[in-house]
Design a protein around this motif. Sequence first.
Motif, PDB file in Angstrom:
ATOM      1  N   UNK A   9       0.850  -1.190   0.000  1.00 10.35           N
ATOM      2  CA  UNK A   9       0.000   0.000   0.000  1.00 10.35           C
ATOM      3  C   UNK A   9       0.888   1.243   0.000  1.00 10.35           C
ATOM      4  N   UNK A  10       0.701   2.122  -0.978  1.00 13.20           N
ATOM      5  CA  UNK A  10       1.453   3.366  -1.101  1.00 13.20           C
ATOM      6  C   UNK A  10       0.475   4.514  -1.231  1.00 13.20           C
ATOM      7  N   UNK A  11       0.896   5.689  -0.884  1.00 13.51           N
ATOM      8  CA  UNK A  11       0.040   6.869  -1.005  1.00 13.51           C
ATOM      9  C   UNK A  11       0.325   7.597  -2.312  1.00 13.51           C
ATOM     10  N   UNK A  12      -0.719   8.183  -2.866  1.00 18.90           N
ATOM     11  CA  UNK A  12      -0.587   8.916  -4.127  1.00 18.90           C
ATOM     12  C   UNK A  12      -1.576  10.072  -4.141  1.00 18.90           C
ATOM     13  N   UNK A  13      -1.349  10.976  -5.083  1.00 21.49           N
ATOM     14  CA  UNK A  13      -2.327  12.021  -5.386  1.00 21.49           C
ATOM     15  C   UNK A  13      -2.321  12.218  -6.890  1.00 21.49           C
ATOM     16  N   UNK A  14      -3.410  12.758  -7.399  1.00 21.86           N
ATOM     17  CA  UNK A  14      -3.582  12.980  -8.829  1.00 21.86           C
ATOM     18  C   UNK A  14      -3.882  14.457  -9.021  1.00 21.86           C
ATOM     19  N   UNK A  15      -3.272  15.064 -10.059  1.00 23.87           N
ATOM     20  CA  UNK A  15      -3.550  16.466 -10.343  1.00 23.87           C
ATOM     21  C   UNK A  15      -3.651  16.681 -11.844  1.00 23.87           C
ATOM     22  N   UNK A  16      -4.336  17.754 -12.217  1.00 25.43           N
ATOM     23  CA  UNK A  16      -4.568  18.034 -13.630  1.00 25.43           C
ATOM     24  C   UNK A  16      -4.684  19.533 -13.858  1.00 25.43           C
ATOM     25  N   UNK A  17      -4.371  19.942 -15.086  1.00 22.25           N
ATOM     26  CA  UNK A  17      -4.643  21.302 -15.536  1.00 22.25           C
ATOM     27  C   UNK A  17      -5.549  21.194 -16.754  1.00 22.25           C
ATOM     28  N   UNK A  18      -6.477  22.129 -16.863  1.00 20.11           N
ATOM     29  CA  UNK A  18      -7.455  22.056 -17.939  1.00 20.11           C
ATOM     30  C   UNK A  18      -8.047  23.425 -18.218  1.00 20.11           C
ATOM     31  N   UNK A  19      -8.365  23.671 -19.469  1.00 17.52           N
ATOM     32  CA  UNK A  19      -9.038  24.915 -19.826  1.00 17.52           C
ATOM     33  C   UNK A  19     -10.457  24.961 -19.306  1.00 17.52           C
ATOM     34  N   UNK A  20     -11.079  23.820 -19.205  1.00 15.20           N
ATOM     35  CA  UNK A  20     -12.462  23.731 -18.742  1.00 15.20           C
ATOM     36  C   UNK A  20     -12.520  22.993 -17.409  1.00 15.20           C
ATOM     37  N   UNK A  21     -13.532  23.271 -16.598  1.00 12.96           N
ATOM     38  CA  UNK A  21     -13.642  22.558 -15.321  1.00 12.96           C
ATOM     39  C   UNK A  21     -14.018  21.090 -15.522  1.00 12.96           C
ATOM     40  N   UNK A  22     -13.736  20.313 -14.512  1.00 12.43           N
ATOM     41  CA  UNK A  22     -14.070  18.887 -14.521  1.00 12.43           C
ATOM     42  C   UNK A  22     -15.592  18.733 -14.521  1.00 12.43           C
ATOM     43  N   UNK A  23     -16.119  17.983 -15.474  1.00 15.71           N
ATOM     44  CA  UNK A  23     -17.567  17.779 -15.571  1.00 15.71           C
ATOM     45  C   UNK A  23     -18.019  16.768 -14.516  1.00 15.71           C
ATOM     46  N   UNK A  24     -19.063  17.078 -13.751  1.00 21.91           N
ATOM     47  CA  UNK A  24     -19.518  16.149 -12.710  1.00 21.91           C
ATOM     48  C   UNK A  24     -19.920  14.782 -13.266  1.00 21.91           C
ATOM     49  N   UNK A  25     -20.427  14.749 -14.492  1.00 23.40           N
ATOM     50  CA  UNK A  25     -20.867  13.490 -15.083  1.00 23.40           C
ATOM     51  C   UNK A  25     -19.708  12.681 -15.673  1.00 23.40           C
ATOM     52  N   UNK A  26     -18.523  13.307 -15.817  1.00 25.12           N
ATOM     53  CA  UNK A  26     -17.360  12.606 -16.366  1.00 25.12           C
ATOM     54  C   UNK A  26     -16.067  13.233 -15.837  1.00 25.12           C
ATOM     55  N   UNK A  27     -15.787  13.028 -14.552  1.00 23.60           N
ATOM     56  CA  UNK A  27     -14.564  13.607 -13.990  1.00 23.60           C
ATOM     57  C   UNK A  27     -13.314  13.009 -14.646  1.00 23.60           C
TER      58      UNK A  27
END
Length: 161
Positions: A71-89
């Motif tokens: 078990x290891x710890x991680x995080x995920x990050x992103x850059x985008x012109x548009x916000x993350x869509x709730x129906x398809x993050x």
Amino acid sequence: MIVCVSVSHGNTRKVADVMGRALDAPVVAPEEVDAAELAACDLVGFGSGVYSMALHPRLRELAASLPPGERRSAFVFATSGLPEAPFRPFTRPLVRLLERRDFDVVDTFSCRAWDTWGLFRPVGGIRKGRPDAADLEAARAFAAGLPARIGQTAARGPRKA
């Protein structure tokens, strides 16, 4: 360690560099990852820009190639012109993939960034000037707070698939 794919304008690399300084962690491309070094990390960040509502294929391919292990710890990050869509993050598929590889994904982060994809190109793109100083400070604060959150996700119970 922070694994980053930054292709178009260097947006994601700016965020990764700020996070790397906050965590005293090297920033590397997926092709530069040494499996033994990655296995020894207490916390690994995975980030990229968003391409057609998904994180970069090189980042997803690396995650898919990692063997399940301790078990290891991680995080995920992103850059985008548009916000993350709730129906398809766009971060969710990578989070789920990492969890199948025995990573405990502590948190995710995203911010707006200059985007010149498709229809945005003729007008010079959207979100020019982003990530800005406020975005980079938010990224730094996010990263600086991660060590305190390691272990808290396990206490909440398993994530729903």
